[in-house]
Enzyme design. Structure first.
Site, PDB file in Angstrom:
ATOM      1  CG  ASP A   1     -58.123 -91.514 -39.535  1.00 49.62           C
ATOM      2  OD1 ASP A   1     -57.349 -92.532 -39.314  1.00 49.62           O
ATOM      3  OD2 ASP A   1     -57.846 -90.758 -40.672  1.00 49.62           O
TER       4      ASP A   1
ATOM      5  CD  GLU B   1     -50.406 -93.690 -44.665  1.00 51.80           C
ATOM      6  OE1 GLU B   1     -50.912 -92.783 -43.898  1.00 51.80           O
ATOM      7  OE2 GLU B   1     -50.824 -93.835 -45.857  1.00 51.80           O
ATOM      8  CB  VAL B   2     -49.075 -93.355 -37.569  1.00 52.11           C
ATOM      9  CG1 VAL B   2     -48.438 -92.806 -36.257  1.00 52.11           C
ATOM     10  CG2 VAL B   2     -49.737 -92.540 -38.333  1.00 52.11           C
TER      11      VAL B   2
ATOM     12  CG  HIS C   1     -52.966 -96.815 -35.336  1.00 57.86           C
ATOM     13  ND1 HIS C   1     -51.692 -96.707 -35.416  1.00 57.86           N
ATOM     14  CD2 HIS C   1     -53.446 -96.784 -36.575  1.00 57.86           C
ATOM     15  CE1 HIS C   1     -51.308 -96.687 -36.698  1.00 57.86           C
ATOM     16  NE2 HIS C   1     -52.477 -97.010 -37.401  1.00 57.86           N
TER      17      HIS C   1
ATOM     18  CG  HIS D   1     -57.617 -97.936 -38.537  1.00 54.96           C
ATOM     19  ND1 HIS D   1     -57.649 -96.646 -39.186  1.00 54.96           N
ATOM     20  CD2 HIS D   1     -56.192 -98.407 -38.580  1.00 54.96           C
ATOM     21  CE1 HIS D   1     -56.275 -96.448 -39.570  1.00 54.96           C
ATOM     22  NE2 HIS D   1     -55.339 -97.664 -39.073  1.00 54.96           N
TER      23      HIS D   1
HETATM   24  P1  5GP Z   1     -52.231 -96.544 -40.556  1.00 59.47           P
HETATM   25  O1  5GP Z   1     -51.929 -96.484 -42.014  1.00 59.47           O
HETATM   26  O2  5GP Z   1     -50.794 -96.227 -39.898  1.00 59.47           O
HETATM   27  O3  5GP Z   1     -52.854 -97.814 -40.071  1.00 59.47           O
HETATM   28  O4  5GP Z   1     -53.192 -95.453 -40.175  1.00 59.47           O
HETATM   29  C1  5GP Z   1     -52.790 -94.114 -39.971  1.00 59.47           C
HETATM   30  C2  5GP Z   1     -53.937 -93.226 -39.761  1.00 59.47           C
HETATM   31  O5  5GP Z   1     -53.700 -92.095 -39.039  1.00 59.47           O
HETATM   32  C3  5GP Z   1     -54.609 -92.916 -41.033  1.00 59.47           C
HETATM   33  O6  5GP Z   1     -55.970 -93.200 -40.997  1.00 59.47           O
HETATM   34  C4  5GP Z   1     -54.436 -91.302 -40.894  1.00 59.47           C
HETATM   35  O7  5GP Z   1     -55.795 -90.801 -41.730  1.00 59.47           O
HETATM   36  C5  5GP Z   1     -54.442 -91.006 -39.661  1.00 59.47           C
HETATM   37  N1  5GP Z   1     -53.806 -89.815 -39.283  1.00 59.47           N
HETATM   38  C6  5GP Z   1     -52.619 -89.411 -39.797  1.00 59.47           C
HETATM   39  N2  5GP Z   1     -52.124 -88.216 -39.216  1.00 59.47           N
HETATM   40  C7  5GP Z   1     -53.200 -87.706 -38.277  1.00 59.47           C
HETATM   41  C8  5GP Z   1     -53.449 -86.633 -37.546  1.00 59.47           C
HETATM   42  O8  5GP Z   1     -52.416 -85.846 -37.503  1.00 59.47           O
HETATM   43  N3  5GP Z   1     -54.592 -86.627 -36.903  1.00 59.47           N
HETATM   44  C9  5GP Z   1     -55.469 -87.601 -36.826  1.00 59.47           C
HETATM   45  N4  5GP Z   1     -56.462 -87.560 -36.115  1.00 59.47           N
HETATM   46  N5  5GP Z   1     -55.357 -88.765 -37.588  1.00 59.47           N
HETATM   47  C10 5GP Z   1     -54.181 -88.916 -38.442  1.00 59.47           C
END
Ligand code: 5GP
Length: 127
Positions: free
Chosen positions: A38, A104-105, A109, A111
Site C-alpha cells: 500500500d 476509495e478504490v 481488494h 488489505h
Molecule cells: P480502500 O479505502 O479503497 O479500502 O483502500 C484503498 C487503498 O489503496 C488505500 O489504503 C490507499 O493507500 C491505497 N492506494 C491508493 N492509491 C494507490 C496507489 O497508487 N498505489 C498503491 N500502492 N496504493 C494505493
C-alpha cells in the site's frame, strides 16, 4: 451521499496498476491475483491483494467471480501473509465495500495489515 457503483471503472487506479500504466511495489503475482505494498501503509506491513478480473467490490467479486477465482484469491491472501512472515505473529484482513466502509478504490481488494500490534478493530464513529 456517495453511491455504490454499478459499472466497473476501467480508469480506477488499481486497473492502471494491473495494466502496468502506473508502477507498484509488487509482492506476489499469479494467474488470478496481484499483491503489492500500500502506498500509504497503516502498519509495518500493509499489502493490498487484488484480483486480475474486473470486480468493483467484495459484493461484486462474490456474486460474479468463478469458484476457481475465489478459491485461488483467498489462498493467495494466506500465501502472501506467509511470504512476508506474519502468518504466525498475526495479521488483519480488511475489505471495504461501499460508502459506509469508506472504500476509495472501486476495484475489489483485501488489505493485509501486520508486522506490529494493531490495536482494536475500529474507532467507533471514525471518519
Ligand atoms: P480502500 O479505502 O479503497 O479500502 O483502500 C484503498 C487503498 O489503496 C488505500 O489504503 C490507499 O493507500 C491505497 N492506494 C491508493 N492509491 C494507490 C496507489 O497508487 N498505489 C498503491 N500502492 N496504493 C494505493
Amino acid at each position: 451521499m456517495q453511491k455504490i457503483l454499478n459499472n466497473y471503472d476501467k480508469e480506477n487506479i488499481f486497473a492502471k496498476i494491473l495494466r502496468s500504466e502506473i508502477p507498484c511495489s509488487k509482492v506476489y503475482e499469479d494467474k488470478y491475483a496481484l499483491a503489492f505494498n500500500d502506498i500509504n501503509p497503516q502498519s509495518e506491513i500493509h499489502i493490498l491483494v487484488i484480483p486480475k478480473g474486473e470486480y468493483i467490490s467484495f459484493n461484486d467479486f462474490s456474486d460474479k467471480a468463478s469458484s476457481e477465482e475465489i478459491n485461488s484469491f483467498f489462498k493467495t491472501v494466506r500465501k502472501v501473509a506467509k511470504q512476508v512472515g506474519i502468518d504466525t505473529s498475526g495479521y488483519r484482513i480488511i475489505s471495504n465495500h461501499g460508502p459506509d466502509s469508506h472504500q476509495e478504490v472501486p476495484h475489489f481488494h483485501v488489505h493485509i495489515l501486520g508486522g506490529n500490534p494493531l490495536g482494536t478493530l475500529l474507532v467507533k464513529g471514525g471518519k
